[in-house]
Structure formats: C-alpha cells, structure tokens
Design an enzyme around this catalytic site. Structure first.
Site, PDB file in Angstrom:
ATOM      1  N   HIS A   1       0.637  -1.300   0.033  1.00 27.43           N
ATOM      2  CA  HIS A   1      -0.069  -0.098  -0.690  1.00 27.43           C
ATOM      3  C   HIS A   1       0.524   1.329  -0.259  1.00 27.43           C
ATOM      4  O   HIS A   1       0.768   2.071  -1.069  1.00 27.43           O
ATOM      5  CB  HIS A   1      -0.764   0.216   0.775  1.00 27.43           C
ATOM      6  CG  HIS A   1      -1.986  -1.229   1.968  1.00 27.43           C
ATOM      7  ND1 HIS A   1      -2.640  -1.957   2.378  1.00 27.43           N
ATOM      8  CD2 HIS A   1      -2.310  -2.386   0.374  1.00 27.43           C
ATOM      9  CE1 HIS A   1      -3.409  -2.492   2.402  1.00 27.43           C
ATOM     10  NE2 HIS A   1      -3.043  -2.996   1.068  1.00 27.43           N
TER      11      HIS A   1
ATOM     12  N   HIS B   1      -9.034  -2.143  -5.144  1.00 33.04           N
ATOM     13  CA  HIS B   1      -8.258  -1.986  -4.194  1.00 33.04           C
ATOM     14  C   HIS B   1      -6.496  -3.338  -5.063  1.00 33.04           C
ATOM     15  O   HIS B   1      -5.924  -3.337  -4.740  1.00 33.04           O
ATOM     16  CB  HIS B   1      -8.269  -3.145  -3.005  1.00 33.04           C
ATOM     17  CG  HIS B   1      -7.100  -2.769  -1.959  1.00 33.04           C
ATOM     18  ND1 HIS B   1      -6.636  -2.330  -1.304  1.00 33.04           N
ATOM     19  CD2 HIS B   1      -6.772  -4.407  -1.795  1.00 33.04           C
ATOM     20  CE1 HIS B   1      -6.381  -2.824  -0.537  1.00 33.04           C
ATOM     21  NE2 HIS B   1      -6.189  -4.315  -0.600  1.00 33.04           N
TER      22      HIS B   1
ATOM     23  N   ASP C   1      -2.854  -2.452  -5.333  1.00 34.55           N
ATOM     24  CA  ASP C   1      -2.033  -3.620  -4.990  1.00 34.55           C
ATOM     25  C   ASP C   1      -1.160  -3.636  -6.073  1.00 34.55           C
ATOM     26  O   ASP C   1       0.425  -3.652  -5.652  1.00 34.55           O
ATOM     27  CB  ASP C   1      -2.577  -4.385  -4.606  1.00 34.55           C
ATOM     28  CG  ASP C   1      -2.871  -4.811  -2.872  1.00 34.55           C
ATOM     29  OD1 ASP C   1      -2.575  -3.874  -2.561  1.00 34.55           O
ATOM     30  OD2 ASP C   1      -3.350  -6.269  -2.423  1.00 34.55           O
TER      31      ASP C   1
ATOM     32  N   HIS D   1      -0.152 -11.091  -4.635  1.00 35.46           N
ATOM     33  CA  HIS D   1       1.376 -10.650  -4.784  1.00 35.46           C
ATOM     34  C   HIS D   1       2.425 -11.540  -5.532  1.00 35.46           C
ATOM     35  O   HIS D   1       3.623 -11.269  -5.827  1.00 35.46           O
ATOM     36  CB  HIS D   1       1.558 -10.213  -3.185  1.00 35.46           C
ATOM     37  CG  HIS D   1       0.520  -9.436  -2.751  1.00 35.46           C
ATOM     38  ND1 HIS D   1       0.740  -8.191  -2.969  1.00 35.46           N
ATOM     39  CD2 HIS D   1      -0.723  -9.747  -1.709  1.00 35.46           C
ATOM     40  CE1 HIS D   1       0.115  -7.815  -2.155  1.00 35.46           C
ATOM     41  NE2 HIS D   1      -0.913  -8.228  -1.337  1.00 35.46           N
TER      42      HIS D   1
END
Length: 309
Positions: A81, A262, A266, A289
């Site tokens: 973030h 969101h 990321d 991720h």
C-alpha cells in the site's frame, strides 16, 4: 517518447503508527525525503544502523497474503500500500524508517499516506525521472490459478486489470490506472478485503493477527449462522455483527468496485518494485502478490541501461 520530468521526493517527514495486518505487531513508521537516485529504501531502525532493504523485486522474500522484502535478516512486510502511494503520488525517492517487521495497516487502504503527502506537497529534484522500460513484451502466467500479467512496451504507463474470484457477491470487476488518474481520490481510499469463510483459517495460520472490522471489507459469500457471527464478533471484540447485501455490516463501500480498485492499488505497489514507474501497457487477469512480484522480477531481468530513459 515519454517526456522528461524531474524526480520528486517528499517536502517533509510524515509519521504513521499502528498494528500490522498479519502479525498484529505495533510499529512506528516515518517516511522521509531522500536525494535523487535513492529510490525507496526501508530502514529497520530497531535493528541498528545499516539495517536496510531496498524496495526491489530481487529482494522479495514472501508473497503470503502480502509482499515482504528482505536483505539477510532484515525484513519488512506488507509494503504494497505504501509503495503504491509512492507511485500514484509521483514520489521517486524516500526513506522509510520503521521499528518493527510490518508496515501498519491503518484503515486497510493507502488513504492516510496520500492525504499526508498531498497536504504538504512534494519537492522537485534536479534529476530526470528514469522510467523503467522493457525491450519486448513480457507475459507471466500461473496455470493453477489462471492468472496472468502481460507487459507491453509503451511510451506511457497504462494499467488495466480484471478481477474474478468466482464470487456472486463481487462478480467480475475491472479497474484502470494511468498517470492521468487522480490516484488520491480514485485508488488510494480503496481498502483490503477478505472472505468471511477465510478468516478462521487465516487466524489459525498466524495471518491477519492485526485484522479487525475497521481495516478490511469482509465479503460474505455463503450463508452464515448467528453463532458464526457471534464468534467473529467475539474474535474482533466488537458488538454483534450482521450481513447486508453480501458484506459484513462493519462499513460502507467507497466504490461499487472497491475490491477491484484495491487489487489495482496492490499491483501498482508491487510493480513499483521493478525500480521505479513502469512505462508500459500492463494488462492483468486475477493479479495477486505472487504473480505481481514475479512480473516485477521479469522486468528487472529484462532491463539494461539502454532501456531506461
């Protein structure tokens, strides 16, 4: 060709504190100005002088629900973030001093960062920004999940994602970012999310130890009993919770596609680990991720001095 713009850093220091989402450990963090050419460097001030780790994909050591970078015994987790806010707000150089292993989750978004950076402004440095450029298209995919990220050379950064969890609540969501997007309003406020049925498993595996109803959207995909809601209320030490339109009633969505936004936030943060702002057309399906940082590593591998401007 992307026009030359100058590198930027912060006009002043900004301090943040709070618990980490996954470890639950409380940390104090100060983001400080840094000279041109520094990039983003994390400094573990609790471990003594020299305990630093550069924010680069080559230093990624874990992508279990968040992104962790390490240099030997020095690690900092859940950096995505903050890294995203640097990219979105046009910050090329900063030192991040932190006294524990995990960046504080705050409200689950990057809003606190962008609000602070926007209020005090930035400083223009006497050096050109070096956009990260690749010589040819890169495709990273994951057969098991069906995820993929395609990075195509371009004179300007442009990111598009499609998010599909097979969820009847979320549906299929899309999001877009380029340097003309007002990041502070469109992406920065978008909070992390979790499915109700994942929460007990995550706690049992020492994840989301710092999670609560103030820093995450909780999606209720399947019917839940009153006993389950009472147990979650006790776990978070809050008054009894209920379900409204597929979401726990702890909050109101900031955007209909807040979860998709969101995931874009990321990905922007993870791809900043290629060493700066990636000047490419990025298209992604079901990013996360793991594949984000694999893509950033592939960019680092493809880079050489003639591909930077």
């Amino acid at each position: 060709m992307t026009s030359k713009i100058k590198q930027k850093t912060l006009a002043s220091e900004h301090s943040f504190e709070g618990k980490g989402l996954h470890t639950g450990k409380y940390s104090h963090m100060t983001v400080k100005p840094a000279p041109a050419g520094t990039g983003i460097v994390f400094r573990r001030v609790d471990l003594g002088e020299g305990a630093t780790v550069a924010a680069l994909a080559s230093n990624v050591s874990s992508t279990a629900r968040s992104t962790t970078i390490s240099n030997g015994e020095v690690s900092v987790s859940t950096i995505e973030h903050l890294m995203s806010s640097f990219c979105g707000m046009g910050i090329d150089n900063a030192y991040v001093d932190i006294d524990n292993v995990e960046v504080p989750i705050l409200d689950g978004s990057a809003r606190a960062y962008v609000d602070a950076f926007r209020e005090d402004g930035l400083v223009t440095l006497d050096a050109d920004r070096e956009y990260v450029r690749i010589p040819e298209e890169i495709l990273v995919s994951d057969e098991k999940s069906g995820s993929w990220i395609r990075i195509t050379p371009s004179d300007v950064p442009s990111f598009d994602i499609t998010v599909d969890f097979g969820s009847k609540v979320l549906g299929v969501q899309t999001a877009h970012w380029d340097e003309g997007t007002e990041y502070a309003l469109e992406l920065g406020p978008c909070r992390t999310f979790v499915f109700f049925h994942e929460i007990e498993f995550l706690f049992q595996n020492n994840l989301v130890r710092g999670g609560d109803v103030d820093n995450a959207i909780v999606i209720v995909e399947h019917p839940v009993s009153d006993d389950q809601l009472k147990r979650l209320s006790a776990l978070f030490n809050v008054p009894e919770l209920s379900v409204s339109e597929g979401y726990l009633n702890n909050l109101t969505l900031r955007f209909p596609n807040e979860c998709g936004r969101h995931k874009m936030m990321d990905m922007i943060g993870d791809l900043m680990l290629c060493g700066g702002v990636l000047s490419a057309k990025v298209t992604a399906y079901k990013p996360g991720h793991g594949i984000n940082t694999r893509a950033a590593k592939a960019v680092l591998d493809a880079m050489n001095p003639k591909n930077r401007i």
